[in-house]
Design an enzyme around this catalytic site. Structure first.
Site, short mmCIF file in Angstrom:
data_model
loop_
_atom_site.label_atom_id
_atom_site.label_comp_id
_atom_site.label_asym_id
_atom_site.label_seq_id
_atom_site.Cartn_x
_atom_site.Cartn_y
_atom_site.Cartn_z
N SER A 43 14.06 22.01 -15.69
CA SER A 43 12.84 22.77 -15.92
C SER A 43 13.21 24.08 -16.61
O SER A 43 14.29 24.62 -16.38
CB SER A 43 12.15 23.05 -14.58
N GLU A 71 8.83 8.96 -16.85
CA GLU A 71 7.42 9.31 -17.04
C GLU A 71 6.93 8.91 -18.43
O GLU A 71 5.80 8.44 -18.60
CB GLU A 71 7.22 10.82 -16.82
N HIS A 100 0.83 -1.23 0.00
CA HIS A 100 0.00 0.00 0.00
C HIS A 100 0.85 1.27 0.00
O HIS A 100 0.42 2.31 0.49
CB HIS A 100 -0.96 0.04 1.20
N LYS A 160 15.23 22.10 -10.56
CA LYS A 160 14.54 20.84 -10.88
C LYS A 160 15.37 19.90 -11.75
O LYS A 160 16.09 20.32 -12.63
CB LYS A 160 13.23 21.16 -11.62
#
Ligand code: ARG
Length: 442
Positions: free
Chosen positions: A261, A274, A140, A267
């Site tokens: 970024s 992704e 979980h 970043k």
């Protein structure tokens, strides 16, 4: 009509397979005395010229000629004249396209199998380096029990090994030759289907001409194996996204596979992970699309089946790209051992070890041990400390028989070392499994 009918825009990717199929067919026609060997030689020479034109990017593809089969035949006519018209004897575009597409998909199975080997090697390398690295195991997405990095990496080796075996199975199942089934009913010419089957590397000719031209199971098998594989890739990709976040800091992803970024200078985004996670959407989509295209199609060939190729091409490209990117990311990623170890000890992750100790050392029934452990966890929680930070005296207020031997099982290293049951996370198991996979993959 031309716009909806033409497939040359995409089936040009099967040019090589189409030429291979035609060369085998022409040689067979000559061997069976259906065309002269002089004509067969002219066809062979012409096809080789076309192949080099295609390789050099000089082939004049024409939408008016609908598909790759007619483009090549028409070019062959330009090049060699009359003998070109004899190539299509005892053949139809229906068995031709099924043959070409099978050859194309078969190559993809082989490429995927090779790519999966490389990916498994990357995971194995990580496993070897991290046999003793302790990390949290989750259920979980809550810290559950400590595991080893090596064990976690080998979980993916198991998954991708199943993907590989699915590809091997499907490749073996599909390897029958449709060539010679002609339009749907076979042919009146005395052809030798065994000869073309052998020349094209098939195990045998497909036994039923109706099925041979209308079967696209091989494409569905590919898409379904690809979908399951992409699902596995997406799970690892998701772990990389989570693990590389500032909140987790479990791994560092290499600069090769991340981007900055455009506005936030601090970043480092796990874009490749992704995108791998997203590719499963296209690949599953292709599977559902082709299943839906094939559903309810009466025998034998229908033009609907022309819609098979783009689905498979896109899925194959996406999968190969995702496999390559994942292999690079896995090779490059660096586990952050101190963070992993610290996280492994949080969330009362050794509570199960404590309960097991109560069973072993005090002969307590497991249910009672579970209850006692629950009370100790509650006590630690109330005091804002971890289980191993409770004193023996505190523990004894819950269960008088506890001795200080209990502290041995509360450490994460002891926890993982004790999980020696077959398939468990203990480093000695992981080492054994690494050896097994190294042998399996060599
Ligand atoms: N372009 C067609 C396809 O990809 C080739 C087969 C055409 N056959 C036919 N009977 N129209 O399916």
């Amino acid at each position: 009509m031309e716009a909806i009918n033409a497939s040359i825009g995409f089936d040009k990717r099967m040019a090589e397979q189409d030429i291979e199929g035609s060369r085998a067919h022409a040689a067979m026609l000559a061997a069976c005395g259906i065309i002269t060997s002089k004509d067969a030689d002219a066809i062979e020479k012409g096809l080789l010229t076309i192949l080099s034109e295609i390789e050099r990017g000089e082939f004049p593809f024409s939408v008016a000629l609908e598909d790759i089969h007619m483009n090549i035949e028409s070019r062959l006519t330009d090049l060699i004249g009359e003998p070109a018209g004899r190539l299509h004897t005892a053949r139809s575009r229906n068995d031709q396209v099924a043959t070409d597409f099978k050859l194309w998909v078969r190559d993809q199975f082989d490429a995927c199998i090779t790519a999966l080997d490389a990916l498994m090697h990357a995971f194995l390398g990580q496993a070897e380096a991290g046999v003793n690295v302790v990390m949290p195991g989750f259920t979980h997405l809550q810290v559950a029990q400590p595991v080893t990095w090596g064990h976690h990496m080998l979980a993916y080796v198991e998954m991708f090994a199943r993907d590989k075996s699915r590809m091997i199975d499907a490749r073996a199942r599909m390897n029958t030759s449709p060539l010679g089934a002609a339009a749907l009913a076979g042919t009146s010419f005395p052809i030798d289907r065994d000869m073309t089957s052998k020349a094209l590397g098939f195990d045998r000719p497909a036994a039923n001409s109706l099925d041979a031209v209308s079967d696209r199971d091989f494409a569905l098998d590919f898409l379904s194996a690809a979908s399951i594989c992409a699902t596995h890739l997406s799970r690892m990709a998701e772990e990389l996204v989570i693990w590389s976040s500032a909140q987790f800091k479990f791994v560092t992803i290499s600069d090769r596979f991340s981007t900055g970024s455009s506005i936030m200078p601090q970043k480092k985004n796990p874009d490749a992970a992704e995108l791998i996670r997203a590719k499963v959407g296209r690949i599953n989509g292709s599977l559902i699309a082709l299943l839906t295209i094939m559903k309810g199609l009466p025998l034998a060939y229908s033009k609907d089946m022309q819609e098979d190729k783009e689905q498979v091409f896109d899925a194959a490209d996406s999968l190969m790209l995702a496999l390559a990117a994942m292999t690079g990311m896995v090779q490059d990623m660096r586990p952050n051992e101190p963070e992993l170890r610290a996280a492994a000890a949080t969330g009362f992750s050794t509570a199960t070890d404590l309960a097991d100790w109560l069973v072993r050392a005090l002969d307590m029934p497991f249910r009672n041990a579970h209850h006692v452990t629950g009370a100790l966890v509650k006590m630690a929680e109330d005091q804002g400390c971890d289980l191993h930070e409770l004193t023996l005296a505190q523990m004894q207020t819950v269960e008088n028989a506890i001795t200080d031997a209990v502290f041995e099982v509360l450490g994460v290293d002891n926890s993982v070392a004790s999980r020696t049951s077959f398939g468990g996370t203990a480093p000695q198991n992981v080492t054994r499994q690494i050896k097994h996979w190294q042998k399996e993959l060599s």
